[in-house]
Design an enzyme around this catalytic site. Structure first.
Site, PDB file in Angstrom:
ATOM      1  N   ASN A 106      46.802  24.457  57.441  1.00 55.86           N
ATOM      2  CA  ASN A 106      47.521  23.447  56.668  1.00 55.86           C
ATOM      3  C   ASN A 106      47.180  23.656  55.199  1.00 55.86           C
ATOM      4  OD1 ASN A 106      48.515  21.144  55.485  1.00 55.86           O
ATOM      5  ND2 ASN A 106      47.141  19.719  56.558  1.00 55.86           N
ATOM      6  N   PHE A 107      48.152  24.142  54.429  1.00 58.26           N
ATOM      7  CA  PHE A 107      47.884  24.462  53.019  1.00 58.26           C
ATOM      8  C   PHE A 107      47.859  23.211  52.136  1.00 58.26           C
ATOM      9  CE2 PHE A 107      49.964  29.011  53.326  1.00 58.26           C
ATOM     10  CZ  PHE A 107      49.008  29.371  54.251  1.00 58.26           C
ATOM     11  N   LYS A 108      48.326  22.095  52.654  1.00 63.20           N
ATOM     12  CA  LYS A 108      48.409  20.850  51.858  1.00 63.20           C
ATOM     13  C   LYS A 108      49.134  21.141  50.535  1.00 63.20           C
ATOM     14  CE  LYS A 108      44.361  19.256  54.292  1.00 63.20           C
ATOM     15  NZ  LYS A 108      43.177  18.421  54.335  1.00 63.20           N
ATOM     16  N   HIS A 134      49.433  13.076  59.723  1.00 62.58           N
ATOM     17  CA  HIS A 134      48.180  13.540  59.117  1.00 62.58           C
ATOM     18  C   HIS A 134      47.529  12.371  58.366  1.00 62.58           C
ATOM     19  CE1 HIS A 134      45.364  15.624  56.522  1.00 62.58           C
ATOM     20  NE2 HIS A 134      45.419  16.614  57.390  1.00 62.58           N
ATOM     21  N   GLU A 151      41.717  14.683  64.461  1.00 59.11           N
ATOM     22  CA  GLU A 151      41.094  14.961  63.168  1.00 59.11           C
ATOM     23  C   GLU A 151      40.362  13.714  62.677  1.00 59.11           C
ATOM     24  OE1 GLU A 151      43.128  18.336  60.934  1.00 59.11           O
ATOM     25  OE2 GLU A 151      44.382  16.597  60.601  1.00 59.11           O
ATOM     26  N   GLY A 166      38.004  17.625  54.884  1.00 60.82           N
ATOM     27  CA  GLY A 166      37.783  17.978  53.481  1.00 60.82           C
ATOM     28  C   GLY A 166      36.414  17.567  52.969  1.00 60.82           C
ATOM     29  N   SER A 207      37.085  20.185  58.547  1.00 64.63           N
ATOM     30  CA  SER A 207      36.052  21.102  58.068  1.00 64.63           C
ATOM     31  C   SER A 207      35.784  22.260  59.025  1.00 64.63           C
ATOM     32  CB  SER A 207      34.758  20.342  57.748  1.00 64.63           C
ATOM     33  OG  SER A 207      34.993  19.375  56.735  1.00 64.63           O
TER      34      SER A 207
HETATM   35  P1  PGA Z   1      39.880  20.597  56.196  1.00 65.04           P
HETATM   36  O1  PGA Z   1      41.312  19.917  56.497  1.00 65.04           O
HETATM   37  O2  PGA Z   1      39.780  21.783  57.123  1.00 65.04           O
HETATM   38  O3  PGA Z   1      39.935  20.981  54.744  1.00 65.04           O
HETATM   39  O4  PGA Z   1      38.850  19.580  56.504  1.00 65.04           O
HETATM   40  C1  PGA Z   1      41.795  19.800  57.796  1.00 65.04           C
HETATM   41  C2  PGA Z   1      43.091  19.038  57.822  1.00 65.04           C
HETATM   42  O5  PGA Z   1      43.235  18.096  57.038  1.00 65.04           O
HETATM   43  O6  PGA Z   1      44.017  19.354  58.603  1.00 65.04           O
END
Ligand code: PGA
Length: 228
Positions: free
Chosen positions: A7-9, A91, A158, A164, A194
């Protein structure tokens, strides 16, 4: 088959995302990865034709409309142009930063289900709920808004406190939630929060896959995770 999704956000430009997809697809062609189902979710301005051999392109978000007067939104019409039929819904960043509650997520779910999309539906508890001890009930309630028997569903567990933050849930914590969710749905259950190249293989052992944020932003790091 393990699902590995990046997921590149709101990261990587259109150019970067395209180069990434081309590079990853060619890296994957050098080895046997037929036990892995690989997805990337670029930002909406970086969407590209979903015509790669080893990766599937998905959308991080889309309005539940074909087209119309929805300023600032992306609609089904736009995803169709790229032959994209995979979407992330629910999400925690959409829920918390953009106020998408369970009802909005459920409405999107119904819309994209009826359009034959593969839906990665994200659920997960906050630290407060985790500490209250009621996190399993909370996960159940989040899923109660959607048809958990939908055959093109992937559930992404999640925990918000692990996204994050560099704090990933322990294998025991993840396993407890996955086992619980397996009583509710037959969908594959993947973990996100993470995930990186050091913890991915342990998490893949107890889950159906992983949803990777920060550690997917570099193609080399994501490729190492795919190989873990
Ligand atoms: P992260 O994000 O790996 O940076 O914790 C995961 C996500 O939000 O899908």
């Amino acid at each position: 088959m393990k699902i590995i999704a990046g997921n590149f956000k709101s990261n990587l430009t259109r150019k970067d995302s395209l180069e990434y997809a081309i590079k990853l697809d060619s890296m994957l062609s050098n080895r046997m990865h037929n036990n892995k189902d690989i997805y990337i979710f670029p930002s909406n301005t970086s969407l590209m034709q979903n015509n790669y051999q080893y990766i599937t392109i998905g959308a991080q978000n889309c309005n539940d409309s074909n087209s119309g007067a929805f300023t600032g939104e992306t609609s089904l019409l736009h995803l169709n142009e790229f032959n994209i039929d995979t979407i992330l819904i629910g999400h925690s960043e959409r829920r918390n930063l953009f106020f998408e509650n369970d009802n909005i997520c459920a409405r999107k779910f119904e819309y994209f289900k009826s359009n034959n999309f593969k839906i990665f539906y994200c659920i997960g508890e906050s630290l407060e709920i985790r500490n209250s001890g009621k996190y399993l009930d909370f996960l159940r309630s989040q899923l109660s808004f959607i048809d958990a028997s939908f055959n093109n569903l992937v559930i992404a567990y999640e925990p918000i406190w692990a996204i994050g933050t560099g704090v990933n849930a322990s294998v025991e914590q993840i396993n407890e939630c996955i086992e619980y969710l397996k009583n509710i749905s037959n969908a594959p259950i993947i973990y996100g929060g993470s995930v990186n190249k050091n913890n991915s293989s342990d998490i893949l052992e107890i889950s159906d896959g992983i949803l990777v944020g920060s550690a997917s932003l570099s193609v080399d790091s994501f490729y190492q995770i795919i190989n873990s």
